[in-house]
Scaffold this motif. Sequence first.
Motif, short mmCIF file in Angstrom:
data_model
loop_
_atom_site.label_atom_id
_atom_site.label_comp_id
_atom_site.label_asym_id
_atom_site.label_seq_id
_atom_site.Cartn_x
_atom_site.Cartn_y
_atom_site.Cartn_z
N SER A 81 0.82 -1.21 0.00
CA SER A 81 0.00 0.00 0.00
C SER A 81 0.85 1.26 0.00
CB SER A 81 -0.94 0.01 1.20
OG SER A 81 -0.29 0.43 2.39
N VAL A 114 -4.25 2.77 0.72
CA VAL A 114 -4.47 1.79 1.79
C VAL A 114 -5.76 1.01 1.57
CG1 VAL A 114 -3.17 3.13 3.48
CG2 VAL A 114 -5.65 3.42 3.32
N GLY A 115 -6.55 1.41 0.58
CA GLY A 115 -7.81 0.72 0.30
C GLY A 115 -7.64 -0.74 -0.06
N GLU A 175 -8.12 5.86 -4.36
CA GLU A 175 -8.28 5.39 -2.99
C GLU A 175 -9.67 5.72 -2.48
OE1 GLU A 175 -5.27 5.44 0.71
OE2 GLU A 175 -6.07 7.44 0.23
N ARG A 208 -13.30 6.81 2.21
CA ARG A 208 -13.17 6.55 3.65
C ARG A 208 -11.72 6.64 4.09
NH1 ARG A 208 -14.87 0.74 4.16
NH2 ARG A 208 -13.92 0.73 2.09
N TYR A 209 -10.84 6.03 3.28
CA TYR A 209 -9.42 6.03 3.62
C TYR A 209 -8.77 7.37 3.32
CZ TYR A 209 -10.17 1.06 4.20
OH TYR A 209 -10.64 -0.16 4.63
N ILE A 253 -9.38 9.27 6.44
CA ILE A 253 -8.48 8.82 7.51
C ILE A 253 -7.07 9.36 7.26
CG2 ILE A 253 -7.39 6.79 8.55
CD1 ILE A 253 -9.95 5.24 7.92
N ARG A 254 -6.66 9.36 6.00
CA ARG A 254 -5.34 9.87 5.65
C ARG A 254 -5.21 11.35 6.02
NH1 ARG A 254 -1.43 8.15 2.09
NH2 ARG A 254 -2.76 6.47 1.32
N SER A 272 -0.61 4.27 9.24
CA SER A 272 -1.55 3.36 8.57
C SER A 272 -1.27 1.91 8.89
CB SER A 272 -1.53 3.57 7.06
OG SER A 272 -0.27 3.21 6.50
N VAL A 301 -4.81 1.02 10.32
CA VAL A 301 -5.61 0.35 9.28
C VAL A 301 -5.30 -1.14 9.22
CG1 VAL A 301 -6.17 0.27 6.81
CG2 VAL A 301 -5.77 2.49 7.93
N SER A 346 -18.50 0.61 9.76
CA SER A 346 -18.06 0.72 8.36
C SER A 346 -19.13 0.31 7.35
CB SER A 346 -16.81 -0.15 8.15
OG SER A 346 -17.09 -1.50 8.43
#
Length: 260
Positions: free
Chosen positions: A29, A35-36, A90, A93-94, A97-98, A109, A113, A227
């Motif tokens: 990732s 990171v998805g 990506e 949602r991520y 978070i990022r 992460s 994650v 989620s």
Amino acid sequence: MIPDASLIESALTGLAAVAMLAIIVWSISVAKHDVGIVDVVWPIFICLPAVVVVLLEPPGPRAVAVLALALAWAARLSGHIALRSLGEPEDRRYQAIRRRNEPGFVIKSLYLVFLLQAALGWIVATPLMTAVAGHAPWSFIDTVGIALMAFGIAFEAIADWQLRAFKRDPSSEGQVMDKGLWRYSRHPNYFGEFCIWWGAWLLATATGAWWTIVSPLLMSVLLLRVSGVALLEEDIGKRRPGYDDYVRRTNAFFPGRPGP
């Protein structure tokens, strides 16, 4: 069934395996800046501990059926998510978070994650691990559990297929999916997932491992409050005209007769 020292050791080996997998996927990732991809391996995080237990412990009478269903579920869902995300940026949602965890998200992460999801996947896997290692004779509860798992897998797969076909149809642009299983539930795929893990818990209870109820309870909370439903519907009404009317006439989760 209270796990003996051997099963606990095998289960902890499974935890180490999913942690190692999480670190490997995290490193990928970082290179992809996405990171998805953790979503693709989420089903593997859940199945891997059960595979490890089967390899290390004498398999019980329900091991083949449980493992076959779990692997079928994981392969189908991982493939579906991989195809859905192919060529896409990506997940939003991520991205959120990022943004919240910069600077240093690359390192953060790993535990926010990847290792977190690996740990959650291992907890969800507890009914699978106890079911495949349990040696209690096959019972009616096993039959119900297997049936519920199979139903959930099929229900989720059909719902995902229907939604994918809807999204690929150019005429559906800007429309709300309210056909097929989506006519009876706004999230039939999540309802299918719900059935899978309550079915797995029934299989664990057939071996005496009633305490693994933490798994379906955790999955239910994730699907309904974290989620799943809650996150997806946070702003979908703003992005899709007509969704508010869909909400008014369609159950959020458990399938039911649609309203007028």
